[in-house]
Design a protein around this motif. Sequence first.
Motif, PDB file in Angstrom:
ATOM      1  N   SER A  88      27.334 -53.547   6.960  1.00 33.87           N
ATOM      2  CA  SER A  88      28.111 -52.643   7.799  1.00 33.87           C
ATOM      3  C   SER A  88      27.619 -51.217   7.587  1.00 33.87           C
ATOM      4  O   SER A  88      26.978 -50.898   6.582  1.00 33.87           O
ATOM      5  N   SER A  89      27.922 -50.344   8.523  1.00 32.27           N
ATOM      6  CA  SER A  89      27.540 -48.940   8.392  1.00 32.27           C
ATOM      7  C   SER A  89      28.173 -48.318   7.153  1.00 32.27           C
ATOM      8  O   SER A  89      27.523 -47.571   6.409  1.00 32.27           O
ATOM      9  N   ARG A  90      29.427 -48.657   6.926  1.00 32.12           N
ATOM     10  CA  ARG A  90      30.128 -48.131   5.750  1.00 32.12           C
ATOM     11  C   ARG A  90      29.507 -48.666   4.456  1.00 32.12           C
ATOM     12  O   ARG A  90      29.289 -47.920   3.501  1.00 32.12           O
ATOM     13  N   GLY A  91      29.204 -49.949   4.447  1.00 36.09           N
ATOM     14  CA  GLY A  91      28.608 -50.543   3.253  1.00 36.09           C
ATOM     15  C   GLY A  91      27.256 -49.933   2.943  1.00 36.09           C
ATOM     16  O   GLY A  91      26.936 -49.655   1.770  1.00 36.09           O
ATOM     17  N   LEU A  92      26.450 -49.705   3.979  1.00 36.06           N
ATOM     18  CA  LEU A  92      25.144 -49.096   3.754  1.00 36.06           C
ATOM     19  C   LEU A  92      25.290 -47.665   3.258  1.00 36.06           C
ATOM     20  O   LEU A  92      24.577 -47.230   2.345  1.00 36.06           O
ATOM     21  N   ALA A  93      26.248 -46.916   3.838  1.00 35.00           N
ATOM     22  CA  ALA A  93      26.440 -45.521   3.456  1.00 35.00           C
ATOM     23  C   ALA A  93      26.954 -45.375   2.027  1.00 35.00           C
ATOM     24  O   ALA A  93      26.834 -44.303   1.430  1.00 35.00           O
ATOM     25  N   GLN A  94      27.525 -46.433   1.475  1.00 33.59           N
ATOM     26  CA  GLN A  94      27.942 -46.399   0.071  1.00 33.59           C
ATOM     27  C   GLN A  94      26.762 -46.590  -0.871  1.00 33.59           C
ATOM     28  O   GLN A  94      26.888 -46.361  -2.072  1.00 33.59           O
ATOM     29  N   HIS A  95      25.623 -46.995  -0.319  1.00 37.28           N
ATOM     30  CA  HIS A  95      24.453 -47.267  -1.154  1.00 37.28           C
ATOM     31  C   HIS A  95      23.245 -46.403  -0.835  1.00 37.28           C
ATOM     32  O   HIS A  95      22.376 -46.209  -1.690  1.00 37.28           O
ATOM     33  N   VAL A  96      23.158 -45.908   0.409  1.00 40.16           N
ATOM     34  CA  VAL A  96      21.984 -45.149   0.837  1.00 40.16           C
ATOM     35  C   VAL A  96      22.436 -43.847   1.489  1.00 40.16           C
ATOM     36  O   VAL A  96      23.195 -43.864   2.462  1.00 40.16           O
ATOM     37  N   ALA A  97      21.955 -42.712   0.957  1.00 42.04           N
ATOM     38  CA  ALA A  97      22.202 -41.398   1.547  1.00 42.04           C
ATOM     39  C   ALA A  97      20.907 -40.885   2.147  1.00 42.04           C
ATOM     40  O   ALA A  97      19.821 -41.091   1.590  1.00 42.04           O
ATOM     41  N   PHE A  98      21.030 -40.197   3.290  1.00 42.10           N
ATOM     42  CA  PHE A  98      19.849 -39.723   4.004  1.00 42.10           C
ATOM     43  C   PHE A  98      20.035 -38.279   4.429  1.00 42.10           C
ATOM     44  O   PHE A  98      21.044 -37.924   5.042  1.00 42.10           O
ATOM     45  N   LEU A  99      19.054 -37.433   4.096  1.00 44.30           N
ATOM     46  CA  LEU A  99      19.033 -36.053   4.563  1.00 44.30           C
ATOM     47  C   LEU A  99      17.891 -35.919   5.558  1.00 44.30           C
ATOM     48  O   LEU A  99      16.722 -35.992   5.185  1.00 44.30           O
ATOM     49  N   PRO A 100      18.204 -35.732   6.857  1.00 40.77           N
ATOM     50  CA  PRO A 100      17.142 -35.662   7.861  1.00 40.77           C
ATOM     51  C   PRO A 100      16.403 -34.333   7.813  1.00 40.77           C
ATOM     52  O   PRO A 100      16.819 -33.372   7.149  1.00 40.77           O
ATOM     53  N   GLN A 101      15.317 -34.293   8.561  1.00 41.25           N
ATOM     54  CA  GLN A 101      14.486 -33.094   8.610  1.00 41.25           C
ATOM     55  C   GLN A 101      15.158 -31.993   9.422  1.00 41.25           C
ATOM     56  O   GLN A 101      15.117 -30.822   9.056  1.00 41.25           O
ATOM     57  N   VAL A 102      15.768 -32.357  10.542  1.00 41.76           N
ATOM     58  CA  VAL A 102      16.444 -31.389  11.408  1.00 41.76           C
ATOM     59  C   VAL A 102      17.944 -31.516  11.188  1.00 41.76           C
ATOM     60  O   VAL A 102      18.524 -32.589  11.376  1.00 41.76           O
ATOM     61  N   LEU A 103      18.580 -30.410  10.803  1.00 43.79           N
ATOM     62  CA  LEU A 103      19.992 -30.439  10.438  1.00 43.79           C
ATOM     63  C   LEU A 103      20.812 -29.640  11.443  1.00 43.79           C
ATOM     64  O   LEU A 103      20.463 -28.495  11.761  1.00 43.79           O
ATOM     65  N   PRO A 104      21.915 -30.201  11.932  1.00 46.03           N
ATOM     66  CA  PRO A 104      22.773 -29.468  12.866  1.00 46.03           C
ATOM     67  C   PRO A 104      23.583 -28.396  12.144  1.00 46.03           C
ATOM     68  O   PRO A 104      23.653 -28.365  10.913  1.00 46.03           O
ATOM     69  N   ILE A 105      24.191 -27.527  12.909  1.00 50.46           N
ATOM     70  CA  ILE A 105      25.071 -26.489  12.359  1.00 50.46           C
ATOM     71  C   ILE A 105      26.444 -26.668  13.001  1.00 50.46           C
ATOM     72  O   ILE A 105      26.734 -26.083  14.054  1.00 50.46           O
ATOM     73  N   PRO A 106      27.309 -27.497  12.406  1.00 51.72           N
ATOM     74  CA  PRO A 106      28.622 -27.754  13.012  1.00 51.72           C
ATOM     75  C   PRO A 106      29.457 -26.477  13.104  1.00 51.72           C
ATOM     76  O   PRO A 106      29.537 -25.704  12.142  1.00 51.72           O
ATOM     77  N   GLU A 107      30.062 -26.245  14.255  1.00 51.71           N
ATOM     78  CA  GLU A 107      30.892 -25.065  14.448  1.00 51.71           C
ATOM     79  C   GLU A 107      32.189 -25.199  13.655  1.00 51.71           C
ATOM     80  O   GLU A 107      32.815 -26.259  13.635  1.00 51.71           O
ATOM     81  N   GLY A 108      32.584 -24.116  13.011  1.00 52.44           N
ATOM     82  CA  GLY A 108      33.878 -24.052  12.355  1.00 52.44           C
ATOM     83  C   GLY A 108      33.998 -24.874  11.092  1.00 52.44           C
ATOM     84  O   GLY A 108      35.113 -25.127  10.619  1.00 52.44           O
ATOM     85  N   VAL A 109      32.876 -25.312  10.521  1.00 48.03           N
ATOM     86  CA  VAL A 109      32.899 -26.141   9.315  1.00 48.03           C
ATOM     87  C   VAL A 109      32.441 -25.296   8.128  1.00 48.03           C
ATOM     88  O   VAL A 109      31.392 -24.646   8.175  1.00 48.03           O
TER      89      VAL A 109
END
Length: 263
Positions: free
Chosen positions: A71-92
Amino acid sequence: MSIIKADGVDIGYGATPIVRNLSFTPPAGQVTALIGPNGCGKSTLLKALARIITPQCGTVSLDGQPYAQLSSRGLAQHVAFLPQVLPIPEGVSVAQLVAYGRSPHNSFWGRLSGTDRNAVEQALQRMGLESLADTALADLSGGQRQRAWLAMVLAQDTPVVLLDEPTTYLDISHQVELLDLMRQLAAEGKTVVTVLHDINQACRYADHLAVMHQGRLVADGPPGQVVDAQLMQQVFEVQVQIVREPVAGTPMCVVEKSTRAST
């Protein structure tokens, strides 16, 4: 330690694959640097390891279990990914961004347990961002934003960490801190796979190199066994001398000239 593995994968964004028939298992508990010229498939491979894109053929697995079964959740508990292009969320704010790293571990989005808050605080401290915790991400410099996203990855606290060109936007001091951090994560038992463009940084800070050329893995192993003048000529089209780096004793490439044919 988790084992992540690509087995006979073709990976691309259309009919023609960028990565072809590639099998790759980064050593668990070590730092592996993916190196190679622009367009050779480094970031494409990393995205497949992160399940951002699905291989056209072959399989990617975690601890022997194909990604298709996770599952997406199961994978995210084991693998973290930092992409090359990062967004800038407004108000965060910085702290809010870092807290997002805890979402795979939470039952309810946005509700942080004591363990979650501790993980966020430790990540902020580790990246030197405590004083910027309440600052909007949009108000930071490029280097500060990069460190905030790295803090989010740290807060996610996964056994596998994938970083696509993480030194982008960082000054030399913060680059060294990040490279040292990757080694610390490996010492803690995490498997770190990163794309780096600086060959000498890769040789000094990575335990393992995976060299890509035209979509294929052409060399794989410890820096001292992989990097030589012939490889640099074949892959990067430069003539180099290989000397011993005076501090770490690792291979260091001194470029003499480009051997790429002029057009």
